[in-house]
Scaffold this motif. Structure first.
Motif, PDB file in Angstrom:
ATOM      1  N   PRO B 194       0.819  -1.220   0.000  1.00  0.00           N
ATOM      2  CA  PRO B 194       0.000   0.000   0.000  1.00  0.00           C
ATOM      3  C   PRO B 194       0.849   1.266   0.000  1.00  0.00           C
ATOM      4  N   ILE B 195       2.036   1.213   0.622  1.00  0.00           N
ATOM      5  CA  ILE B 195       2.891   2.403   0.626  1.00  0.00           C
ATOM      6  C   ILE B 195       3.355   2.699  -0.795  1.00  0.00           C
ATOM      7  N   ALA B 196       3.716   1.648  -1.510  1.00  0.00           N
ATOM      8  CA  ALA B 196       4.153   1.838  -2.896  1.00  0.00           C
ATOM      9  C   ALA B 196       3.022   2.439  -3.724  1.00  0.00           C
ATOM     10  N   ARG B 197       1.806   1.946  -3.488  1.00  0.00           N
ATOM     11  CA  ARG B 197       0.639   2.455  -4.219  1.00  0.00           C
ATOM     12  C   ARG B 197       0.435   3.949  -3.904  1.00  0.00           C
ATOM     13  N   LEU B 198       0.527   4.278  -2.617  1.00  0.00           N
ATOM     14  CA  LEU B 198       0.370   5.673  -2.196  1.00  0.00           C
ATOM     15  C   LEU B 198       1.406   6.564  -2.874  1.00  0.00           C
ATOM     16  N   VAL B 201       0.553   7.111  -6.557  1.00  0.00           N
ATOM     17  CA  VAL B 201      -0.555   8.042  -6.738  1.00  0.00           C
ATOM     18  C   VAL B 201      -0.122   9.467  -6.408  1.00  0.00           C
ATOM     19  N   SER B 202       0.696   9.619  -5.361  1.00  0.00           N
ATOM     20  CA  SER B 202       1.102  10.979  -5.012  1.00  0.00           C
ATOM     21  C   SER B 202       2.003  11.564  -6.096  1.00  0.00           C
ATOM     22  N   ARG B 203       2.758  10.689  -6.759  1.00  0.00           N
ATOM     23  CA  ARG B 203       3.564  11.188  -7.870  1.00  0.00           C
ATOM     24  C   ARG B 203       2.693  11.600  -9.050  1.00  0.00           C
ATOM     25  N   GLN B 204       1.667  10.812  -9.308  1.00  0.00           N
ATOM     26  CA  GLN B 204       0.732  11.172 -10.384  1.00  0.00           C
ATOM     27  C   GLN B 204       0.104  12.525 -10.093  1.00  0.00           C
ATOM     28  N   LEU B 205      -0.278  12.698  -8.834  1.00  0.00           N
ATOM     29  CA  LEU B 205      -0.926  13.931  -8.415  1.00  0.00           C
ATOM     30  C   LEU B 205       0.029  15.107  -8.615  1.00  0.00           C
ATOM     31  N   ALA B 206       1.272  14.899  -8.181  1.00  0.00           N
ATOM     32  CA  ALA B 206       2.274  15.951  -8.330  1.00  0.00           C
ATOM     33  C   ALA B 206       2.529  16.233  -9.802  1.00  0.00           C
ATOM     34  N   GLY B 208       0.387  16.373 -12.001  1.00  0.00           N
ATOM     35  CA  GLY B 208      -0.688  17.157 -12.578  1.00  0.00           C
ATOM     36  C   GLY B 208      -1.969  16.395 -12.861  1.00  0.00           C
ATOM     37  N   SER B 209      -1.953  15.054 -12.761  1.00  0.00           N
ATOM     38  CA  SER B 209      -3.233  14.367 -12.974  1.00  0.00           C
ATOM     39  C   SER B 209      -4.000  14.402 -11.660  1.00  0.00           C
ATOM     40  N   LEU B 210      -4.828  15.425 -11.556  1.00  0.00           N
ATOM     41  CA  LEU B 210      -5.496  15.683 -10.288  1.00  0.00           C
ATOM     42  C   LEU B 210      -6.594  14.676  -9.977  1.00  0.00           C
ATOM     43  N   ASP B 211      -6.945  13.846 -10.959  1.00  0.00           N
ATOM     44  CA  ASP B 211      -7.992  12.864 -10.681  1.00  0.00           C
ATOM     45  C   ASP B 211      -7.401  11.535 -10.214  1.00  0.00           C
ATOM     46  N   ALA B 212      -6.111  11.498  -9.929  1.00  0.00           N
ATOM     47  CA  ALA B 212      -5.492  10.261  -9.432  1.00  0.00           C
ATOM     48  C   ALA B 212      -5.956  10.001  -8.002  1.00  0.00           C
ATOM     49  N   ARG B 213      -6.392   8.751  -7.740  1.00  0.00           N
ATOM     50  CA  ARG B 213      -6.843   8.379  -6.394  1.00  0.00           C
ATOM     51  C   ARG B 213      -6.240   7.041  -6.008  1.00  0.00           C
ATOM     52  N   VAL B 214      -6.075   6.844  -4.686  1.00  0.00           N
ATOM     53  CA  VAL B 214      -5.521   5.583  -4.210  1.00  0.00           C
ATOM     54  C   VAL B 214      -6.539   4.467  -4.401  1.00  0.00           C
ATOM     55  N   GLY B 215      -7.710   4.668  -3.824  1.00  0.00           N
ATOM     56  CA  GLY B 215      -8.848   3.790  -4.047  1.00  0.00           C
ATOM     57  C   GLY B 215      -8.601   2.317  -3.749  1.00  0.00           C
ATOM     58  N   GLY B 216      -9.542   1.498  -4.177  1.00  0.00           N
ATOM     59  CA  GLY B 216      -9.431   0.052  -4.227  1.00  0.00           C
ATOM     60  C   GLY B 216      -8.919  -0.642  -2.977  1.00  0.00           C
ATOM     61  N   ALA B 217      -7.952  -1.518  -3.212  1.00  0.00           N
ATOM     62  CA  ALA B 217      -7.495  -2.449  -2.177  1.00  0.00           C
ATOM     63  C   ALA B 217      -6.979  -1.721  -0.931  1.00  0.00           C
ATOM     64  N   VAL B 218      -6.279  -0.639  -1.135  1.00  0.00           N
ATOM     65  CA  VAL B 218      -5.694   0.062   0.012  1.00  0.00           C
ATOM     66  C   VAL B 218      -6.798   0.645   0.889  1.00  0.00           C
ATOM     67  N   ASN B 219      -7.759   1.317   0.258  1.00  0.00           N
ATOM     68  CA  ASN B 219      -8.790   1.982   1.041  1.00  0.00           C
ATOM     69  C   ASN B 219      -9.738   1.008   1.729  1.00  0.00           C
ATOM     70  N   LYS B 220      -9.749  -0.247   1.271  1.00  0.00           N
ATOM     71  CA  LYS B 220     -10.619  -1.228   1.912  1.00  0.00           C
ATOM     72  C   LYS B 220      -9.987  -1.769   3.179  1.00  0.00           C
ATOM     73  N   ARG B 230      -7.384   6.641   2.681  1.00  0.00           N
ATOM     74  CA  ARG B 230      -8.638   7.393   2.602  1.00  0.00           C
ATOM     75  C   ARG B 230      -8.389   8.887   2.806  1.00  0.00           C
ATOM     76  N   ASP B 231      -7.496   9.206   3.763  1.00  0.00           N
ATOM     77  CA  ASP B 231      -7.164  10.619   3.986  1.00  0.00           C
ATOM     78  C   ASP B 231      -6.498  11.230   2.765  1.00  0.00           C
ATOM     79  N   PHE B 232      -5.649  10.429   2.136  1.00  0.00           N
ATOM     80  CA  PHE B 232      -4.948  10.908   0.947  1.00  0.00           C
ATOM     81  C   PHE B 232      -5.956  11.240  -0.150  1.00  0.00           C
ATOM     82  N   ASP B 233      -6.916  10.342  -0.354  1.00  0.00           N
ATOM     83  CA  ASP B 233      -7.920  10.573  -1.391  1.00  0.00           C
ATOM     84  C   ASP B 233      -8.742  11.817  -1.094  1.00  0.00           C
TER      85      ASP B 233
END
Lengths: 232, 469
Positions: B194-198, B201-206, B208-220, B230-233
């Motif tokens: 999950p850390i790798a996933r986070l 996603v944070s790199r995607q966000l940085a 410029g793709s502002l619609d990047a979300r962690v979602g899925g397996a991590v948030n469950k 969830r806080d990140f999203d």
């Protein structure tokens, strides 16, 4: 000569008032519609020589208005776009606007464009009477009576400006046509710096022809203009 | 698909995965060792079984100590056993009815536990404790006292019924190593994935793709990592809202500022139509100022939009020579009225990666600036050349130049050398922004023969580098 009647479609009422006064002194009559819907209704009820159409309007915007106008009228339309919005210009010309002017425009520039467009319409009228029949060249057929274009036997929808681009290029097939001439003969005005109207019209024509045929019909002559390819 | 090992991932100094994996592995191994040691010391250490053929044979062959004839004199019995035991390969021991062990050499004390269990069982048994293997009990009475005889040093019992491969110490160690290693890896994975996933996603966000979300397996996940996801999203959502609100504001401001300017222009036209000619100078002044206001607004908007765009550059392949030819063509139209000669030396087919709109406006701004300061009938040169690694664009005018100490400041926002010039002072700043975004470099210098040169260097073939930024 009876004065030309211009319709302004812009939600800015103060501007409409000012423009009315200004154009009146220059010998034009201006009516104003303050929304796209209103403009469409007015265009159905009266005939105008020219439409000035603002892009940014509440309700239906300039593009949608233009689309609806074009479905029943070929009245010349001058689009007033926001400066720097390259996409607005492309979209406007693609939807069949005849020319565009970036806002805020100087009064001189506006007047020059209006004059150019109206002069062009006069020229078109004269030309229409002399032109008739068809012009066939390299598989492309122009029909001057119906203003329709056929390529390799298939109908290709073109706006009035695009039709004129083709007419000018095909009349001088195999020869490079300078951009200056295209501006004068198609848009009725001189070329200006940072002006891409003709380039956009030509690229639209190219794109539409390419949908039908594989062989490129129009070549770019770097630094000069364009050339309609002579098959021989 | 190729499988490649990322050694950095396993290095405990460089990655959480490595840290968790190695520390858990070592811990598990230590626990295994500790348990093995303790159980070896304390737990079930002896093993009792039925005697096999070799034991029975031995029992029949071996000499019994000669103690029957002795009276129940304990001292004598012990002496006899000592004598016997010191000479024999096997040693006999006696357990009396008070459970005292007689015989030498003294066995480990704990052997009595095993012997007492053997005595409770029926018949002769073989007991083994570490290296000690005993056989017994054989009941005999000496002088009316009951003794139980045990024989020490008989062959070992066959090993307990363990799988064959667990027999070897080495295999056992490897088995422990593998099991604990895999368990530690699974644990490390479940934490670091999950850390790798986070991170992704944070790199995607940085980027410029502002619609990047962690979602899925991590948030469950119900644990802290799930909370973090969830806080990140939530943060990303908020960020997206803020940015889009800002962009909306920008376009509204642009519209709101331009409407009055358009009205002003038209009003000016009306005044012009009616005004006496002696107002001409003042009117020209008003017109010029309103033009300046307009270009200021346009450039501020352009700058803020570009700053946004430069955060996430979308490089496409482009032909730099075409782009510069277009700029020079535009400049030619603009300069016609003032009879400025524009010469260009443009290398053919210069392919590179970049944002065409940004690059166009960078070069265009420099050229326009040069035009503004060019004297009438002057000359302006535009050059494009390349070497293997970069493209060099040089724009030189015959204007007054710039004092050496002000050259650096030219590219600052709103910097104007001369307050009377009509520019907004943003053109060169925009150019610098755009060039820097392409990892290039822009510099101005005075020519010895007079006039200012602006030199832009753009690295070629930098698709990868631009993508990474």
């Amino acid at each position: 000569m009876n004065e030309s009647h211009i319709l302004l479609i812009d939600d800015d009422r103060d501007l409409a008032e000012l423009l009315g006064e200004y154009l009146d002194a220059e010998g034009y009559r201006l009516s104003a519609a303050h929304s796209g819907e209103d403009g469409i209704v007015q265009l159905r009820e009266h005939t105008y020589d020219l439409v000035l159409l603002d892009v940014m309007m509440p309700g239906i915007d300039g593009f949608e208005t233009l689309r609806q106008i074009r479905s029943y009228s070929s009245v010349p339309v001058l689009m007033l776009t926001a400066k720097g919005e390259e996409m607005d210009r492309v979209l406007g010309l693609e939807l069949g606007a005849d020319d565009y002017l970036a806002k805020p425009y100087s009064h001189r520039e506006l007047l020059a464009r209006i004059k150019a467009l109206l002069r062009r319409i006069e020229l078109d009228k004269v030309q229409k009477e002399s032109d008739s029949g068809t012009l066939v060249c390299n598989g492309v057929t122009l029909n001057f009576d119906t203003y329709e274009v056929e390529c390799d036997g298939e109908h290709v929808p073109m706006t009035t400006s695009e039709f004129k681009v083709l007419r000018v290029l095909m009349a001088r097939v195999g020869k490079a046509v300078p951009k200056e001439d295209l501006y004068r003969e198609v848009l009725g005005r001189e070329i200006m710096a940072y002006d891409r109207s003709i380039d956009m019209h030509v690229s639209n024509v190219r794109r539409k022809l390419q949908a039908v045929t594989e062989t490129p019909k129009i070549q770019t002559i770097r630094g000069i203009g364009y050339l309609f390819v002579d098959p021989k | 698909m190729t499988f490649s090992v990322n050694w950095r991932k396993i290095n405990p100094l460089g990655s959480v995965f490595g840290k968790i994996w190695l520390s858990f592995w070592v811990t598990l191994l230590l626990i295994v060792l500790a348990v093995a040691f303790v159980s070896h010391q304390v737990a079930q250490v002896y093993q009792v079984g039925a005697p096999n053929a070799s034991h029975i044979g031995l029992l029949n062959r071996v000499k019994l100590p000669n103690i029957d004839r002795l009276a129940s004199d304990r001292q004598e019995i012990m002496e006899e056993l000592d004598r016997f035991n010191s000479e024999s390969r096997f040693q006999w021991y006696l357990v009396d009815d008070t459970y005292h062990l007689l015989g030498t050499p003294n066995p480990p004390r704990r052997i009595l536990v095993m012997l007492s269990e053997m005595m409770e069982l029926e018949g002769v048994k073989v007991g083994q404790w570490r290296q000690e293997t005993w056989m017994g009990p054989i009941t005999m009475s000496v002088g009316g006292d009951m003794y139980r005889l045990f024989l020490r040093g008989v062959p070992a019992l066959p090993p307990p019924n363990l799988p064959l491969w667990l027999d070897s110490q080495w295999l056992r160690a490897i088995f422990a190593l593998a099991v604990s290693g895999v368990m530690a890896m699974v644990l490390a994975w479940s934490i670091t994935r999950p850390i790798a996933r986070l991170r992704r996603v944070s790199r995607q966000l940085a980027g410029g793709s502002l619609d990047a979300r962690v979602g899925g397996a991590v948030n469950k996940r119900a644990d802290e990592l799930g909370d973090l996801g969830r806080d990140f999203d939530e943060m990303a959502e908020r960020l997206q809202q803020l940015v889009s609100a800002q962009q909306r504001l920008l376009s509204n401001v642009s519209h709101e500022l331009r409407s009055p300017l358009t009205r002003l222009q038209v009003a000016l036209g009306i005044v012009r139509q009616k005004a006496p000619s002696d107002l001409e100078t003042a009117l020209s002044r008003i017109e010029r100022e309103s033009d300046r206001l307009e270009s200021l607004i346009a450039q501020v908007l352009k700058l803020s939009r570009f700053e946004n765009e430069m955060q996430h550059l979308q490089p496409t392949q482009l032909q730099l020579d075409d782009l510069i030819r277009q700029v020079s063509e535009d400049a030619r139209f603009e300069s016609k009225a003032r009879n400025i000669l524009i010469t260009d030396q443009i290398e053919n087919t210069v392919n590179t990666w970049g944002d065409p709109q940004l690059l166009h406006s960078a070069i265009d701004n420099v050229v326009r600036n040069a035009l503004r300061f060019s004297p009438e009938n002057g000359e302006l040169s535009i050059r494009l050349s390349t070497d293997k690694i970069e493209a060099l664009i040089e724009i030189c005018d015959q204007g007054p130049g710039v004092p050496e100490d002000k050259l650096e400041r030219l590219f600052d926002p709103f910097y104007r050398l001369d307050q009377s010039n009509s520019g907004a002072g943003l053109g060169l700043n925009i150019a610098r922004h755009a060039v820097t975004a392409h990892k290039g470099d822009i510099r101005a210098f005075n020519r010895p023969e007079g006039g200012l040169c602006v030199r832009i260097r753009l690295p070629l073939n930098q698709k990868v580098r631009l993508r990474q930024s």
